[in-house]
Design a protein around this motif. Structure first.
Motif, PDB file in Angstrom:
ATOM      1  N   ARG A 825       0.811  -1.205   0.004  1.00 29.62           N
ATOM      2  CA  ARG A 825       0.071   0.022   0.025  1.00 29.62           C
ATOM      3  C   ARG A 825       0.779   1.188   0.029  1.00 29.62           C
ATOM      4  N   ILE A 826       2.067   1.124   0.856  1.00 26.43           N
ATOM      5  CA  ILE A 826       2.800   2.364   0.777  1.00 26.43           C
ATOM      6  C   ILE A 826       3.642   2.569  -0.511  1.00 26.43           C
ATOM      7  N   ALA A 827       3.935   1.606  -1.200  1.00 29.03           N
ATOM      8  CA  ALA A 827       4.700   1.654  -2.659  1.00 29.03           C
ATOM      9  C   ALA A 827       3.667   1.979  -3.643  1.00 29.03           C
ATOM     10  N   ARG A 828       2.314   1.557  -3.665  1.00 24.55           N
ATOM     11  CA  ARG A 828       1.289   2.159  -4.688  1.00 24.55           C
ATOM     12  C   ARG A 828       1.216   3.580  -4.147  1.00 24.55           C
ATOM     13  N   ALA A 829       0.978   3.945  -3.092  1.00 26.68           N
ATOM     14  CA  ALA A 829       0.707   5.510  -2.939  1.00 26.68           C
ATOM     15  C   ALA A 829       1.869   6.286  -3.281  1.00 26.68           C
ATOM     16  N   ILE A 830       3.127   5.862  -3.232  1.00 30.57           N
ATOM     17  CA  ILE A 830       4.240   6.525  -3.424  1.00 30.57           C
ATOM     18  C   ILE A 830       4.447   6.945  -4.882  1.00 30.57           C
ATOM     19  N   ALA A 831       3.952   5.492  -5.669  1.00 27.76           N
ATOM     20  CA  ALA A 831       3.937   5.815  -7.231  1.00 27.76           C
ATOM     21  C   ALA A 831       2.913   6.445  -7.922  1.00 27.76           C
ATOM     22  N   GLU A 832       1.634   6.205  -7.300  1.00 31.14           N
ATOM     23  CA  GLU A 832       0.569   6.619  -7.675  1.00 31.14           C
ATOM     24  C   GLU A 832       0.319   8.281  -7.487  1.00 31.14           C
ATOM     25  N   GLN A 833       0.791   8.483  -6.138  1.00 28.80           N
ATOM     26  CA  GLN A 833       0.416  10.169  -5.722  1.00 28.80           C
ATOM     27  C   GLN A 833       1.756  10.882  -5.783  1.00 28.80           C
ATOM     28  N   GLY A 834       3.012  10.315  -6.211  1.00 29.94           N
ATOM     29  CA  GLY A 834       4.279  10.890  -6.325  1.00 29.94           C
ATOM     30  C   GLY A 834       4.699  11.472  -4.979  1.00 29.94           C
ATOM     31  N   LEU A 835       4.605  10.760  -3.834  1.00 28.18           N
ATOM     32  CA  LEU A 835       4.789  11.036  -2.645  1.00 28.18           C
ATOM     33  C   LEU A 835       6.530  10.977  -2.626  1.00 28.18           C
ATOM     34  N   VAL A 836       7.332  11.999  -2.235  1.00 21.70           N
ATOM     35  CA  VAL A 836       8.584  12.146  -2.004  1.00 21.70           C
ATOM     36  C   VAL A 836       9.237  12.310  -0.429  1.00 21.70           C
ATOM     37  N   THR A 837       8.577  12.376   0.466  1.00 17.06           N
ATOM     38  CA  THR A 837       8.971  12.454   1.774  1.00 17.06           C
ATOM     39  C   THR A 837       8.090  11.715   2.624  1.00 17.06           C
ATOM     40  N   VAL A 838       8.609  11.368   3.812  1.00 12.46           N
ATOM     41  CA  VAL A 838       7.926  10.476   4.870  1.00 12.46           C
ATOM     42  C   VAL A 838       6.826  11.237   5.168  1.00 12.46           C
ATOM     43  N   GLU A 839       6.970  12.437   5.498  1.00 16.91           N
ATOM     44  CA  GLU A 839       5.636  13.422   5.948  1.00 16.91           C
ATOM     45  C   GLU A 839       4.578  13.326   5.017  1.00 16.91           C
TER      46      GLU A 839
END
Length: 870
Positions: A825-839
């Motif tokens: 779920r974390i990996a999908r969110a990073i890829a799909e939402q372009g998340l680049v920080t832990v925050e």
């Protein structure tokens, strides 16, 4: 609505304040106490999950004699009589107490008084011997007392924090978060991590020194030599220090090449340390758990003494302890080589003073047997009656199998515990049910010398009694009625505080005599406080004024000659490092009850360097068999370059109740530091080979079950229990084998793939899934989080597929235990939402936004995603 009870967490030595609010259903709602100075409202995931561990499952509820239920009078009469008869026939040194850093101070005080002051032997030692005895010995050599000089706030006030042999992120998460928070403000300290492993703590590091295992003393000797060459010694402070010339001469004679570090990395570290006034050096088990741990502690302290960087804001050596009351145990004299209140058992004047205060018939004439020595004496028949309290030495002692055999062969064994079934309780002649966290009332001391109350918030289970009361009841039955006549923990504490005043008059650092006249009401309302608390001194730091507790009032710099770990034999070419994981603690009698805490790492594992794995023919998720001259273990393989070649890592939590082949301390030798008696738990010589399993399995059921196969590891689920399995011989009938294991009747649903050697079985009762077994000739590939969620649900034709449908994305292995967020779920969110920080991940999923222990893993997932995008 009932208000919250202010109490203290029962896990590590950080000593976090907890608010425990009764939920009206027999349990508690848990939150951090924002008013407690140690944690300021923060809790790690273990502390946050305390409510999940208060289940009655497995509790010892009544006394037992030879396995049969007994009443308290019969059990206590028998214990008192057998100890009295043994002492009369064989002398006071024929008995022993082995106690625990999880006891409250009041429990510890009564045990120490009974053994040292009335039985007249010092054969009382504690499992704290396994984690911080070398720090005690190093403190006493340098300072003349076992004194932690600094405070937690020094972590935030420092300009440089050096973490040596400490995975602070996993083992002391709240301190790690305090340090991280200070850095995030933009004015926090730089951080150096010194550790052979690349741990989660390295996520915070400006510099990671991947030192050769065991070479810490060589590194700090080299630092001391640089301090000398650079002229960075504090000549004014050295007026309060002896031994400087000898220590510096030994430092110059050391070989920095022992560290395995490059000159560039060492020089950078030396420049940072020597050039920064406000330095805190934090150390833990990577220093202590060594056959030369005391020398390593003194090598660190030498550098602080030489520069005068001690006892002032933001500077000093700092030992972080692993247990909630290891410090309290040190203060009351729970170690075999100490008297109460930091008095010296070797000092006749101290012994006489304590004997006079206690009005005891005798006092132990000198040090007793340390932990390994004690169990050797049990093995040899010199100790004939043994009382084990609140600990599990048949798992946690080095050469654990040998220790278990020694306990089993002892003439008379008493075990006081919360739990009915542990590796140690199974060996007892008498079992005594003790209260646990939430039911007890007393005090604990954390790593910064802060004494806090642990308060009762729940009724006692069954017939359980407080440990101090059990000990006092035995003391009275042995003939010392008035000496053990307390009616409450408050009365015990008041006596202890009064004794500390006498100790203070004799020169001890430990003095809380301001509380000597404490009333029960004042005890109930007692706020956390730093010791000492007396007319002479209140709280604060030690040694900044140059006054120490040695006969001449000076600190001692100790000449240290670094010693490498003992050489390896060809038959055992690997050096095994052991330690803790993020979400479990000790032998899991508490944390294993929490499904949340079992999701991160559900079974014992061997972290192995890729080249070592390739040479051994091991793949990720294989099983490895480890052997040493002392024992054997089977562990799941985790291939990782976080460990060095030849230096694998394995956690120490699993037991005969959770994974019988994962009892890792069975491999660790009886090798100890000659000064502290602390075992070398991080350098066990082992051989490794693939475990020849013919089948692997994953099982789960709504009711507890105990597998019967070569390898199994159990863990809690929200609706039951799971187990990883492996065996050498395949059962003739999988359905019959599974039904026997689960204790179920009826025919299971079966999906069989003979070509691939796979079997999948599901047991359904009342239309709902109650158990399932998945087997294969290789480690079973399935979505464990998905199938675990089906337990107890209505039977579904696709339940044996082992994976969620396309409309049900697989969450993957748990990363954030606080909020149950998986890696996928974390990996999908990073890829799909372009998340680049832990925050950003925290804002999107909550992951990493509570205790913060998972933040390094989240950051690694972000970095991996960014690298793949490039």
């Amino acid at each position: 609505m009932i208000g919250p009870v202010r109490t203290t967490c029962p896990y590590c030595g950080v000593g976090c304040g907890v608010l425990a609010r009764p939920d009206g259903a027999g349990g508690l709602e848990i939150s951090g106490d924002p008013g407690h100075p140690a944690n300021r409202g923060r809790l790690c995931v273990k502390g946050a999950a305390l409510a999940e561990t208060l289940r009655p499952d497995g509790r010892l509820l009544t006394p037992r004699i030879h396995g049969r239920v007994a009443d308290w009078d019969s059990a206590l009469d028998l214990v008192a009589r057998r100890f009295r008869e043994t002492i009369a026939e064989h002398g006071p040194d024929s008995v022993g107490f082995y106690v625990s850093g999880q006891l409250l101070t009041e429990d510890y005080y009564v045990a120490n008084k009974l053994m040292k002051g009335f039985i007249g032997s010092a054969n009382i030692d504690t499992n704290s011997r396994l984690c911080m005895a070398s720090s005690v010995a190093g403190h006493r050599r340098a300072f003349g007392s076992d004194t932690v000089p600094g405070l937690y706030e020094d972590f935030e006030e420092a300009e440089l924090v050096v973490l040596v042999g400490s995975n602070l992120a996993w083992c002391h998460p709240v301190l790690y978060q305090r340090l991280a928070a200070a850095r995030e403000k933009g004015q926090g300290p730089r951080v150096v991590v010194i550790d052979p492993r690349r741990t989660a703590t390295c996520d915070l590091a400006d510099l990671h020194l991947k030192i050769k295992p065991g070479a810490d003393a060589a590194l700090f000797n080299a630092l001391l030599a640089r301090i000398d060459r650079q002229g960075a010694v504090d000549r004014d402070f050295l007026a309060h220090v002896s031994g400087i010339e000898e220590a510096i001469r030994a430092a110059h004679a050391s070989d920095p090449a022992m560290t395995g570090l490059s000159l560039k990395d060492m020089s950078r570290f030396f420049d940072m340390w020597a050039g920064t006034e406000k330095v805190v050096t934090v150390y833990s088990q990577g220093i202590n758990q060594s056959d030369s741990g005391t020398d390593k502690v003194n090598a660190i302290i030498n550098c602080h003494l030489a520069t005068g960087r001690i006892g002032r804001p933001g500077m000093g050596p700092f030992s972080v302890t692993g247990q909630p009351n290891a410090m309290g145990g040190r203060e009351v004299g729970g170690l075999a080589n100490m008297l109460a209140c930091h008095l010296d058992i070797e000092n006749k004047a101290h012994r006489d003073a304590v004997q006079d205060f206690w009005q005891s018939p005798r006092v132990a004439p000198g040090p007793g047997l340390k932990a390994v020595e004690m169990f050797r004496a049990v093995e040899e028949g010199r100790i004939k009656a043994l009382w084990i309290i609140c600990t599990n030495p048949a798992v946690t002692m080095p050469e654990a199998d040998r220790v278990a055999r020694a306990i089993e062969g002892c003439d008379f064994v008493v075990v006081s515990d919360m739990m009915e079934q542990t590796d140690t309780t199974r060996l007892a002649h008498v079992l005594l049910p003790a209260t646990g966290w939430g039911e007890k009332d007393g005090t604990v001391t954390n790593s910064e010398r802060r004494i806090s109350r642990q308060r009762r918030s729940l009724p006692r289970r069954g017939e359980a009694r407080d440990d101090w009361r059990i000990l006092a009841d035995v003391g009275r039955r042995m003939g010392w009625e008035s000496a053990f006549g307390w009616n409450s923990a408050a009365e015990v504490f008041a006596e202890y505080a009064a004794l500390s005043g006498l100790a203070g008059e004799l020169g001890s650092d430990f003095d809380i005599s301001a509380h000597a006249g404490i009333t029960p009401a004042e005890y109930d309302a007692l706020e956390p406080f730093l010791w000492p608390q007396s007319a002479r001194k209140q709280g604060g730091r030690f040694f900044g004024d140059g006054r120490f507790h040695t006969p001449d009032g000076k600190a001692r710099m100790v000449p240290v000659t670094p010693r490498a770990p003992q050489p390896l034999a060809p038959a055992y070419p690997f050096r095994l490092n052991t330690g803790r994981v993020r979400d479990h603690w000790h032998t899991m009698t508490r944390t294993a009850l929490s499904p949340r805490l079992s999701r991160h790492l559900a079974e014992p594992y061997l972290e192995l360097h890729p080249q070592d794995a390739a040479e051994l023919g091991l793949q990720p998720a294989d099983l490895a068999e480890l052997c040493s001259p002392h024992g054997r273990a089977i562990l799941r393989v985790l291939v990782s370059d976080r460990v060095a070649r030849g230096h694998p890592f394995a956690p120490m939590h699993w037991t005969g109740e959770t994974a019988p082949s994962g009892r890792i301390d069975a491999l660790v030798p009886w090798l100890t530091d000659p000064l502290s008696g602390q075992p070398a738990s991080k350098s066990a010589p082992v051989a490794i080979r693939p475990f020849a399993a013919s089948w692997f399995g994953f099982a789960m059921a709504a009711r507890p079950f105990r597998p019967d196969c070569a390898y199994w590891a159990r863990a809690s689920l929200p609706g039951g229990v799971q187990a990883e399995l492996a065996g050498v011989e395949k059962p003739a009938d999988w359905g019959e084998w599974a039904a026997t294991m689960f204790g179920l009747a009826g025919e299971p649903l079966v999906v069989s793939d003979r070509a691939r050697g796979m079997q999948r079985l599901a047991f359904v009762e009342g239309g709902r899934l109650v158990a399932a077994l998945f087997t294969a000739p290789e480690p079973v590939a399935l979505s464990r989080s998905h199938v675990a969620g089906l337990l107890g649900a209505e039977s579904d034709p696709g339940l044996l597929a082992g994976r969620a449908g396309a409309d049900q994305p697989d969450d993957g292995a748990t990363v954030c235990a606080c909020f149950g967020v998986g890696v996928n779920r974390i990996a999908r969110a990073i890829a799909e939402q372009g998340l680049v920080t832990v925050e950003q991940v925290g804002a999107a999923l909550q992951a990493g936004s509570n205790c913060g222990s998972c933040r390094p893993e989240i950051r690694a997932l972000i970095e991996r995603s960014l690298a793949e995008a490039v």
